[in-house]
Write a protein that holds these residues in place. Structure first.
Motif, PDB file in Angstrom:
ATOM      1  N   ALA A 113    -121.948 -58.575  84.100  1.00 47.95           N
ATOM      2  CA  ALA A 113    -122.272 -57.170  83.814  1.00 47.95           C
ATOM      3  C   ALA A 113    -121.254 -56.242  84.471  1.00 47.95           C
ATOM      4  O   ALA A 113    -120.607 -56.601  85.463  1.00 47.95           O
ATOM      5  CB  ALA A 113    -123.679 -56.852  84.321  1.00 47.95           C
ATOM      6  N   ALA A 114    -121.126 -55.050  83.926  1.00 51.41           N
ATOM      7  CA  ALA A 114    -120.203 -54.049  84.486  1.00 51.41           C
ATOM      8  C   ALA A 114    -120.527 -53.830  85.962  1.00 51.41           C
ATOM      9  O   ALA A 114    -121.695 -53.758  86.351  1.00 51.41           O
ATOM     10  CB  ALA A 114    -120.325 -52.743  83.721  1.00 51.41           C
ATOM     11  N   GLY A 115    -119.485 -53.774  86.772  1.00 53.68           N
ATOM     12  CA  GLY A 115    -119.664 -53.560  88.208  1.00 53.68           C
ATOM     13  C   GLY A 115    -119.924 -54.839  88.976  1.00 53.68           C
ATOM     14  O   GLY A 115    -120.193 -54.804  90.174  1.00 53.68           O
ATOM     15  N   THR A 116    -119.884 -55.995  88.298  1.00 59.17           N
ATOM     16  CA  THR A 116    -120.071 -57.281  88.977  1.00 59.17           C
ATOM     17  C   THR A 116    -118.891 -58.195  88.655  1.00 59.17           C
ATOM     18  O   THR A 116    -118.118 -57.941  87.733  1.00 59.17           O
ATOM     19  CB  THR A 116    -121.384 -57.964  88.544  1.00 59.17           C
ATOM     20  N   PHE A 117    -118.758 -59.287  89.408  1.00 60.02           N
ATOM     21  CA  PHE A 117    -117.670 -60.238  89.207  1.00 60.02           C
ATOM     22  C   PHE A 117    -118.104 -61.623  89.669  1.00 60.02           C
ATOM     23  O   PHE A 117    -119.103 -61.779  90.373  1.00 60.02           O
ATOM     24  CB  PHE A 117    -116.425 -59.801  89.997  1.00 60.02           C
ATOM     25  N   SER A 118    -117.365 -62.619  89.256  1.00 55.01           N
ATOM     26  CA  SER A 118    -117.514 -63.978  89.796  1.00 55.01           C
ATOM     27  C   SER A 118    -116.127 -64.586  89.870  1.00 55.01           C
ATOM     28  O   SER A 118    -115.252 -64.274  89.060  1.00 55.01           O
ATOM     29  CB  SER A 118    -118.433 -64.839  88.918  1.00 55.01           C
ATOM     30  N   THR A 119    -115.910 -65.422  90.848  1.00 57.79           N
ATOM     31  CA  THR A 119    -114.589 -66.018  91.026  1.00 57.79           C
ATOM     32  C   THR A 119    -114.563 -67.483  90.604  1.00 57.79           C
ATOM     33  O   THR A 119    -113.511 -68.073  90.525  1.00 57.79           O
ATOM     34  CB  THR A 119    -114.133 -65.901  92.487  1.00 57.79           C
ATOM     35  N   GLY A 120    -115.708 -68.047  90.352  1.00 56.88           N
ATOM     36  CA  GLY A 120    -115.750 -69.461  89.972  1.00 56.88           C
ATOM     37  C   GLY A 120    -115.615 -69.664  88.467  1.00 56.88           C
ATOM     38  O   GLY A 120    -115.799 -68.749  87.683  1.00 56.88           O
TER      39      GLY A 120
END
Length: 152
Positions: free
Chosen positions: A130-137
């Motif tokens: 979602a907008a404003g979130t992230f994941s690095t995996g």
């Protein structure tokens, strides 16, 4: 005794070199046409060549669940077959997806996730965080791994 010998001589011979005489889905084994096993196929004497092969393993990315068949089917999107001679295509795990005729499932990219098994490119593959979130995996199967971006 002579009748028996004549009877044996009257049995039609099937050429092992050409495979002629065996219908689709079968191969020659010891002068008899036998059905191909699941995971393989045969064009029989309709192969279009003077030297028809017997049963052939389905290539990776395809399968055949029945015996005595003349074709292999491609794995549908969301499934895969990594080896030859497959008789089914298992679903891709959550966090992965595949296209048609896949030999492996692809991992969702960083910033994406997929909670369902059996996702294909036609289903949209993976969803973006979602907008404003992230994941690095990569290969994430849970939306909870998408973390809030820090301020700034």
């Amino acid at each position: 005794m002579i009748r028996v010998a004549l009877l044996v001589l009257c049995v039609p011979l099937i050429s092992a070199a050409t495979g002629s005489g065996c219908p689709k889905g079968k191969e020659l084994q010891q002068f008899s046409c036998v059905s191909c096993f699941a995971g393989s196929f045969s064009l029989g004497s309709d192969c279009g060549s003077s030297e028809c092969p017997g049963c052939t393993s389905c290539p990776a990315g395809s399968f055949q669940s029945g015996s005595g068949m003349s074709y292999c089917a491609q794995c549908i999107g969301g499934t895969f077959s990594s080896s030859t001679s497959s008789f089914y295509c298992p679903k891709c795990n959550p966090g992965t997806f595949s296209a048609i005729a896949a030999t492996a499932c692809s991992l969702c990219s960083e910033g994406e996730f997929n909670t369902a098994s059996g996702r294909s490119l036609l289903d949209g593959g993976c969803q973006k965080c979602a907008a404003g979130t992230f994941s690095t995996g990569r290969g994430i199967g849970n939306a909870d791994t998408c973390r809030q971006c820090s301020a700034g």
